[in-house]
Design a protein around this motif. Structure first.
Motif, mmCIF file in Angstrom:
data_model
loop_
_atom_site.group_PDB
_atom_site.id
_atom_site.type_symbol
_atom_site.label_atom_id
_atom_site.label_comp_id
_atom_site.label_asym_id
_atom_site.label_seq_id
_atom_site.Cartn_x
_atom_site.Cartn_y
_atom_site.Cartn_z
ATOM 1 N N MET A 1 2.511 -1.137 15.023
ATOM 2 C CA MET A 1 3.438 -2.145 15.503
ATOM 3 C C MET A 1 3.889 -3.021 14.344
ATOM 4 N N SER A 2 5.129 -3.442 14.403
ATOM 5 C CA SER A 2 5.661 -4.325 13.362
ATOM 6 C C SER A 2 5.116 -5.742 13.578
ATOM 7 N N PRO A 3 5.091 -6.553 12.511
ATOM 8 C CA PRO A 3 4.662 -7.951 12.670
ATOM 9 C C PRO A 3 5.499 -8.704 13.704
ATOM 10 N N GLU A 4 6.798 -8.409 13.755
ATOM 11 C CA GLU A 4 7.669 -9.070 14.731
ATOM 12 C C GLU A 4 7.257 -8.709 16.161
ATOM 13 N N THR A 5 6.971 -7.444 16.405
ATOM 14 C CA THR A 5 6.553 -7.004 17.738
ATOM 15 C C THR A 5 5.212 -7.619 18.116
ATOM 16 N N ILE A 6 4.279 -7.640 17.182
ATOM 17 C CA ILE A 6 2.973 -8.243 17.448
ATOM 18 C C ILE A 6 3.141 -9.716 17.806
ATOM 19 N N PHE A 7 3.962 -10.413 17.043
ATOM 20 C CA PHE A 7 4.203 -11.830 17.305
ATOM 21 C C PHE A 7 4.780 -12.038 18.708
ATOM 22 N N ARG A 8 5.795 -11.257 19.063
ATOM 23 C CA ARG A 8 6.434 -11.408 20.374
ATOM 24 C C ARG A 8 5.464 -11.077 21.508
ATOM 25 N N VAL A 9 4.669 -10.024 21.335
ATOM 26 C CA VAL A 9 3.677 -9.662 22.359
ATOM 27 C C VAL A 9 2.654 -10.785 22.514
ATOM 28 N N GLN A 10 2.168 -11.310 21.404
ATOM 29 C CA GLN A 10 1.192 -12.396 21.485
ATOM 30 C C GLN A 10 1.789 -13.643 22.121
ATOM 31 N N LEU A 11 3.035 -13.942 21.819
ATOM 32 C CA LEU A 11 3.694 -15.108 22.401
ATOM 33 C C LEU A 11 3.816 -14.951 23.917
ATOM 34 N N ILE A 12 4.293 -13.799 24.362
ATOM 35 C CA ILE A 12 4.447 -13.555 25.799
ATOM 36 C C ILE A 12 3.094 -13.574 26.504
ATOM 37 N N LEU A 13 2.113 -12.900 25.925
ATOM 38 C CA LEU A 13 0.791 -12.861 26.552
ATOM 39 C C LEU A 13 0.097 -14.222 26.499
ATOM 40 N N GLY A 14 0.464 -15.047 25.519
ATOM 41 C CA GLY A 14 -0.046 -16.418 25.489
ATOM 42 C C GLY A 14 0.432 -17.188 26.706
#
Length: 174
Positions: A1-14
């Motif tokens: 996964m790209s850093p951007e995708t990881i960031f977005r997934v973590q933000l949504i799951l947060g």
């Protein structure tokens, strides 16, 4: 996964995790409190927004974090935190307390919405590593802040049948 995708997934799951936690534990307790006590609890959490100044602290964030993002996030967080502290300090002077409650929530929501806007416009999510250790703020802390702002507005506007009136008075029903 790209850093951007990881960031977005973590933000949504947060958001998902905090909504589940807040809905199960915090909101029922806040709704059971009188209006001022509930707002006082929310203001206590937001008084720590002084922590947002890390977005302009060299060595904490990377040198390529867009300055426009960092400065806005830092100073509007500081303003929100100071207004929340003023709300806490004026708790016994209810008219002033309510003014500061409304103020810190309005400034806080504008801050978070504008931070999202700036992050998108400036491509912060494409290189989230530039946030350095401040990375935890948008993925763990910001979702809780936004949820509590929404809860604060809900509590301000809801009917208070057995407690002192909230900010908005409702006509009596027969």
């Amino acid at each position: 996964m790209s850093p951007e995708t990881i960031f977005r997934v973590q933000l949504i799951l947060g958001y998902v995790a905090w909504l589940l936690c807040f809905g199960a534990y915090a909101m029922p307790k806040l709704k059971a409190m009188d209006a001022a006590a509930a707002q006082r609890a929310i203001a206590t959490l937001h008084s720590f927004r002084i922590f947002g100044l890390v977005f302009i602290l060299p060595g904490v964030v990377g040198p390529n974090l867009p300055a426009q993002f960092g400065s806005f996030a830092a100073y509007w967080d500081l303003a929100t935190g100071l207004l929340a502290i003023l709300a806490l300090l004026t708790f016994r002077v209810r008219r002033l307390f309510w003014v500061f409650v409304v103020a810190f929530n309005l400034v806080g929501v504008v801050d978070l919405l504008m931070d999202y806007y700036h992050a998108i416009q400036l491509g912060v999510a494409t290189n989230p590593g530039q946030m350095g250790s401040a990375y935890v703020i948008p993925v763990l802390y910001v979702p809780l802040l936004m949820i509590t702002h929404i809860a604060a507005f809900y509590l301000l506007l809801r009917r208070q049948p057995n407690h002192a009136p909230a900010l908005v008075s409702h006509p009596a029903t027969s």
